[in-house]
Design a protein around this motif. Structure first.
Motif, PDB file in Angstrom:
ATOM      1  N   GLU A  78     -42.961   3.639  99.884  1.00 33.43           N
ATOM      2  CA  GLU A  78     -43.885   4.097  98.840  1.00 33.43           C
ATOM      3  C   GLU A  78     -44.529   5.424  99.228  1.00 33.43           C
ATOM      4  O   GLU A  78     -44.620   6.351  98.410  1.00 33.43           O
ATOM      5  CB  GLU A  78     -44.960   3.024  98.643  1.00 33.43           C
ATOM      6  CG  GLU A  78     -45.646   3.096  97.311  1.00 33.43           C
ATOM      7  CD  GLU A  78     -46.682   1.974  97.185  1.00 33.43           C
ATOM      8  OE1 GLU A  78     -46.363   0.815  97.585  1.00 33.43           O
ATOM      9  OE2 GLU A  78     -47.801   2.257  96.711  1.00 33.43           O
ATOM     10  N   GLU A  89     -56.193  12.235  91.762  1.00 34.19           N
ATOM     11  CA  GLU A  89     -57.172  11.293  91.231  1.00 34.19           C
ATOM     12  C   GLU A  89     -56.481  10.156  90.500  1.00 34.19           C
ATOM     13  O   GLU A  89     -56.839   8.984  90.619  1.00 34.19           O
ATOM     14  CB  GLU A  89     -58.159  12.057  90.293  1.00 34.19           C
ATOM     15  CG  GLU A  89     -59.420  11.299  90.017  1.00 34.19           C
ATOM     16  CD  GLU A  89     -60.204  10.949  91.269  1.00 34.19           C
ATOM     17  OE1 GLU A  89     -60.294  11.715  92.248  1.00 34.19           O
ATOM     18  OE2 GLU A  89     -60.736   9.794  91.268  1.00 34.19           O
ATOM     19  N   VAL A  90     -55.391  10.559  89.782  1.00 33.44           N
ATOM     20  CA  VAL A  90     -54.596   9.552  89.067  1.00 33.44           C
ATOM     21  C   VAL A  90     -54.009   8.540  90.077  1.00 33.44           C
ATOM     22  O   VAL A  90     -54.045   7.336  89.877  1.00 33.44           O
ATOM     23  CB  VAL A  90     -53.470  10.238  88.250  1.00 33.44           C
ATOM     24  CG1 VAL A  90     -52.533   9.197  87.621  1.00 33.44           C
ATOM     25  CG2 VAL A  90     -54.063  11.122  87.196  1.00 33.44           C
ATOM     26  N   LEU A  91     -53.532   9.167  91.147  1.00 34.64           N
ATOM     27  CA  LEU A  91     -52.918   8.331  92.175  1.00 34.64           C
ATOM     28  C   LEU A  91     -53.920   7.301  92.704  1.00 34.64           C
ATOM     29  O   LEU A  91     -53.621   6.118  92.831  1.00 34.64           O
ATOM     30  CB  LEU A  91     -52.419   9.219  93.309  1.00 34.64           C
ATOM     31  CG  LEU A  91     -51.854   8.540  94.532  1.00 34.64           C
ATOM     32  CD1 LEU A  91     -50.552   7.813  94.181  1.00 34.64           C
ATOM     33  CD2 LEU A  91     -51.596   9.554  95.637  1.00 34.64           C
ATOM     34  N   ARG A  92     -55.152   7.793  92.981  1.00 29.35           N
ATOM     35  CA  ARG A  92     -56.156   6.901  93.581  1.00 29.35           C
ATOM     36  C   ARG A  92     -56.527   5.767  92.647  1.00 29.35           C
ATOM     37  O   ARG A  92     -56.581   4.614  93.054  1.00 29.35           O
ATOM     38  CB  ARG A  92     -57.411   7.695  93.956  1.00 29.35           C
ATOM     39  CG  ARG A  92     -58.414   6.900  94.763  1.00 29.35           C
ATOM     40  CD  ARG A  92     -59.655   7.701  95.038  1.00 29.35           C
ATOM     41  NE  ARG A  92     -60.354   8.110  93.835  1.00 29.35           N
ATOM     42  CZ  ARG A  92     -61.278   7.374  93.272  1.00 29.35           C
ATOM     43  NH1 ARG A  92     -61.603   6.196  93.763  1.00 29.35           N
ATOM     44  NH2 ARG A  92     -61.898   7.830  92.216  1.00 29.35           N
ATOM     45  N   THR A  93     -56.703   6.127  91.414  1.00 30.39           N
ATOM     46  CA  THR A  93     -57.145   5.100  90.499  1.00 30.39           C
ATOM     47  C   THR A  93     -56.044   4.128  90.140  1.00 30.39           C
ATOM     48  O   THR A  93     -56.284   2.949  89.868  1.00 30.39           O
ATOM     49  CB  THR A  93     -57.697   5.735  89.197  1.00 30.39           C
ATOM     50  OG1 THR A  93     -56.718   6.669  88.719  1.00 30.39           O
ATOM     51  CG2 THR A  93     -59.022   6.424  89.403  1.00 30.39           C
ATOM     52  N   SER A  94     -54.772   4.656  90.137  1.00 34.34           N
ATOM     53  CA  SER A  94     -53.705   3.743  89.743  1.00 34.34           C
ATOM     54  C   SER A  94     -53.150   2.972  90.939  1.00 34.34           C
ATOM     55  O   SER A  94     -52.355   2.048  90.776  1.00 34.34           O
ATOM     56  CB  SER A  94     -52.561   4.547  89.062  1.00 34.34           C
ATOM     57  OG  SER A  94     -51.982   5.433  89.986  1.00 34.34           O
ATOM     58  N   GLN A  95     -53.539   3.343  92.080  1.00 38.12           N
ATOM     59  CA  GLN A  95     -52.933   2.734  93.290  1.00 38.12           C
ATOM     60  C   GLN A  95     -53.432   1.290  93.490  1.00 38.12           C
ATOM     61  O   GLN A  95     -54.607   1.046  93.621  1.00 38.12           O
ATOM     62  CB  GLN A  95     -53.300   3.570  94.534  1.00 38.12           C
ATOM     63  CG  GLN A  95     -52.639   3.124  95.816  1.00 38.12           C
ATOM     64  CD  GLN A  95     -51.135   3.071  95.718  1.00 38.12           C
ATOM     65  OE1 GLN A  95     -50.578   1.996  95.532  1.00 38.12           O
ATOM     66  NE2 GLN A  95     -50.451   4.232  95.728  1.00 38.12           N
ATOM     67  N   ALA A  96     -52.471   0.367  93.485  1.00 40.75           N
ATOM     68  CA  ALA A  96     -52.837  -1.040  93.698  1.00 40.75           C
ATOM     69  C   ALA A  96     -52.637  -1.468  95.159  1.00 40.75           C
ATOM     70  O   ALA A  96     -53.017  -2.546  95.544  1.00 40.75           O
ATOM     71  CB  ALA A  96     -51.960  -1.931  92.796  1.00 40.75           C
ATOM     72  N   ASN A  97     -51.961  -0.609  95.888  1.00 40.34           N
ATOM     73  CA  ASN A  97     -51.647  -0.980  97.282  1.00 40.34           C
ATOM     74  C   ASN A  97     -52.911  -1.007  98.124  1.00 40.34           C
ATOM     75  O   ASN A  97     -53.621   0.006  98.210  1.00 40.34           O
ATOM     76  CB  ASN A  97     -50.663   0.059  97.841  1.00 40.34           C
ATOM     77  CG  ASN A  97     -50.039  -0.440  99.146  1.00 40.34           C
ATOM     78  OD1 ASN A  97     -50.698  -1.144  99.897  1.00 40.34           O
ATOM     79  ND2 ASN A  97     -48.797  -0.067  99.382  1.00 40.34           N
TER      80      ASN A  97
END
Lengths: 617, 131
Positions: free
Chosen positions: A49, A76-84
């Motif tokens: 990933e 920012e998108v990455l941080r908010t969408s990151q479920a890991n």
């Protein structure tokens, strides 16, 4: 509960404990392995990933990556969408290291890692320390290329996955552990069921051991335990049979040893009872048996003799020499030997010592010991000597009348024989001597017959009155010249007696002739018979010279002659009274004498009437 | 001078017939009933010859012979003839050791006795010069 009971209890249940422990171990092992595999998989997933994320971000133009107006960029998108949950940060840095943009999962400083310089390192993965903790971080990097030039670098960090992330797996693990945990008691129960026969067999064995007996274990069991128990029972019956055989063997051995002991005791009792002193020596000469009679004979106690050689206890050189001759395999082949040994203490006692070799084997050539028998032969020795004396006496007594006859006979043919008076004297003398000789021979024969037991008394009923009258009349006829008066004083009603008439006549005759011989000229002889309660007493009394005190104890001895001159002159051979006593005793009677020197003697014969009557019956 | 003989025996018949025979042979004979009597007679008078029985009361012939050997004051030590009814070494041993003792076995022949006395007296006479 004492400690030992706890230990015992624990031992009884040790299988249960072992099962629980092993099941827990298995659960722990499975959980461990499962978690490990999970972590491994997550790390791999994070890596894929991270790499993908770094690459995707590097393809976005820098302007888009770092919005100038502070708007929401892809980071920012990455941080908010990151479920890991392991996602740590995403950073865009300029090639000289300045941070252009960044997002973080948790607040804190970024790891201070330099931007890779060498183009080979621009894309890749590296491990960096986490400035906020001990855990390492995996950082994935990729360059942002614009116009063939690196304008920025994308760094994406992931934390090392941990167990915390696996907590979510707990229910799954519990589900997995449950059957395992449930299997354990089941296995235990099954095992207990399987080993129960063994336990019971063990208890039975304990009981049998306590009761000390052999018996098969009474248990129904199947499977291996059943096989084991039936095998064990077969072994048990085998052992029991063996033990019974041994028991019988032992009983037989005990019985036979008792028999042997009994026989030994009996043989020893026989040897002990022997009238002679008995000693048994083994082949080496050691005494192995001695009876109680040995001590008085040898003067050595049994203890002093047993187990010892003759040299150690025997001091008599003659006996030692005899034992040496009859002991040992090399000794002479003679079966035995006997010697007579006089006592060393100076007494007259004589003992005979017979040593016989004890042999075994068919040919009797295996020497196993020596049997020694010692016997006191003093009596025999004395008797032999007495017999010799007796014969010598007899010869002398026989020769005396022969001597007189020979002398007179010789003179008859000489000049003396020419005189009539001498011829008459010689004839009378020779006749007297022949009578004397004949009477002596008869007496000797009677004594010999009585003493050797060759005579059988033939009792018959005898009327005492007549018997005594006849006997007195016969003696009186020969004593007329002495002018002796005879009185017979016998009551008419005296009982008859049962005697051997001929023998008794000899005894009575000897008393009567003595009464005449030792009487004075014109003296008297009185014969009486008295009927006492259970006996009849016949007495012959004279008025003669009597018997001196010295002679009295010996008057009944054979060949005893008085040393008194007056008595000597009356002649005689010293056998008459001895014979009389023998005859009376043969009839079970008794003869006694009473005397007063110079006044005469009285001889009494006592006959028990009852004994006489029994003799007749 | 007649030689003197002392005859000792406890049997009167033996004394009588022996005396008769010896007197006939020319000896002067005296008799004694036992050893004690004989010893007294020997002490009182000298005798050339003693003829004795062995088995006698009071003093036996054996004892008499031994007494004579020991007696030093006898008027004369006689030649001794002993008539014994016993045979065998044991009953002769004592006589063999004594000198002047001749053993005669019973029954005794009077003729032989007279002859032996004559022989021994003549031997003694030729040796001692007296008969």
């Amino acid at each position: 509960m004492s400690w030992s009971r706890v230990v015992t209890r624990f031992r009884g249940e040790r299988f249960g404990f072992v099962l629980i422990a092993s099941s827990l171990l298995v659960i722990a092992l499975i959980c461990g392995l499962h978690l490990d595999a999970q972590l491994e998989a997550r790390a791999e997933q994070n890596r894929a990933e991270g790499l993908a994320l770094a690459r995707v971000l590097s393809t976005i133009p820098l302007d888009s990556l770092v919005p100038k107006d502070g708007g929401i960029g892809p980071l920012e998108v990455l941080r908010t969408s990151q479920a890991n949950p392991e996602f740590a940060y995403g950073v865009i840095v300029a090639p000289e290291g300045r941070v252009l943009a960044q997002v973080r999962a948790t607040p804190g400083p970024l790891p201070d890692t330099p931007v890779p310089h060498a183009p080979a390192d621009w894309i890749g993965e590296r491990t960096v320390p986490d400035p906020s903790g001990e855990r390492v971080l995996h950082e994935f990097v990729a360059p942002v290329i614009e116009g063939g030039r690196r304008v920025a670098h994308v760094r994406v960090g992931f934390r090392e996955p941990d167990f915390g992330g696996a907590v979510g797996q707990a229910s799954f693990l519990a589900l997995m552990a449950l059957p395992i945990f449930l299997l354990t008691p089941l296995a235990y129960v099954v095992m207990r069921r399987a080993t129960r026969p063994l336990t019971r067999a063990c208890e039975e064995l304990n009981t049998l051991t306590q009761e000390q007996r052999f018996a098969p274990v009474q248990l129904e069991a199947s499977g291996e335990v059943g096989q084991f128990i039936s095998g064990f029972n077969r072994f048990m019956s085998l052992a029991q049979a063996r033990v019974e055989t041994l028991e019988q063997e032992r009983t037989r051995v005990v019985a036979s040893s008792k028999v042997v002991a009994y026989q030994k005791t009996r043989i020893e009792a026989v040897l002990e009872t022997l009238p002679d002193a008995t000693l048994v020596m083994d082949e080496t000469g050691n005494a192995i048996f001695a009876n109680a009679k040995l001590e008085p004979m040898l003067g050595a106690s049994r203890d002093a003799v047993l187990g010892k050689k003759p040299e150690e206890w025997c001091r008599n050189p003659e006996i030692l020499a005899l034992l040496a001759r009859c002991t040992g395999r090399e000794a002479s082949r003679a079966v035995g030997e006997m010697i007579e040994v006089g006592a060393e203490d100076g007494s007259e006692s004589v003992m005979s010592v017979a040593a016989n070799r004890i042999t075994r084997g068919e040919a009797g050539d295996e020497f196993v010991g020596t049997l020694v028998v010692l016997r006191d032969v003093t009596h025999e020795s004395v008797a032999r000597r007495a017999h010799g004396e007796f014969v010598s006496h007899v010869a002398h007594e026989l020769k005396a009348p022969l001597n007189v006859m020979s002398m007179y006979g010789e003179s008859l043919v000489g000049t003396e024989g020419e005189e009539e008076s001498f011829r008459v004297e010689a004839s009378n003398t020779i006749r007297d001597e022949v009578e004397r000789l004949s009477s002596l021979i008869n007496t000797l024969l009677s004594i010999a017959r009585i003493e050797t037991g060759a005579i059988a008394i033939e009792r018959q009923r005898v009327r005492l009155h007549e018997f005594l009258d006849d006997a007195v009349a016969a003696v009186a006829r020969g004593a007329r010249s002495r002018e002796i008066e005879f009185h017979v004083d016998v009551p008419q009603d005296v009982r008859s007696i049962y005697i051997d008439k001929d023998l008794f006549r000899v005894a009575l005759n000897n008393l009567l002739t003595n009464a005449v011989k030792y009487n004075d000229q014109g003296g008297s002889v009185t014969v009486t018979a008295r009927d006492a309660e259970d006996r009849i007493v016949i007495s012959v009394a004279d008025t003669g010279i009597g018997i001196s005190e010295d002679d009295l104890p010996h008057v009944f001895d054979k060949f005893y002659r008085s040393s008194d001159v007056v008595a000597q002159k009356r002649g005689g051979h010293g056998l008459g009274l001895s014979l009389a006593r023998e005859i009376v005793e043969l009839h079970g009677g008794r003869i006694r004498v009473q005397t007063r020197p110079e006044d005469g003697s009285e001889f009494s014969i006592e006959l028990r009437t009852r004994a006489s009557e029994r003799g007749e019956a | 001078m007649k030689a003197r003989v002392l005859v000792v025996d406890d049997e009167a018949k033996v004394l009588r017939i022996t005396k008769l025979a010896l007197e006939k042979a020319g000896y002067l004979v005296t008799t004694a009933n036992d050893g004690v009597e004989a010893l007294e007679t020997l002490r009182a008078e000298p005798f050339d010859v003693l003829v004795t029985d062995v088995n006698m009361p009071r003093m036996t012939g054996e004892e008499l012979c031994l007494a004579i050997q020991e007696e030093e004051t006898l008027p004369r030590r006689p030649l001794i003839f002993v008539a014994t009814g016993r045979t065998g070494e044991r009953h002769r041993a004592w006589a063999i050791e004594l000198e002047n003792v001749v053993l005669l076995e019973k029954p005794v022949s009077l003729r032989a006795l007279v002859a032996r006395i004559g022989e021994r007296l003549s031997e003694a006479g030729s040796a001692g010069g007296e008969a």
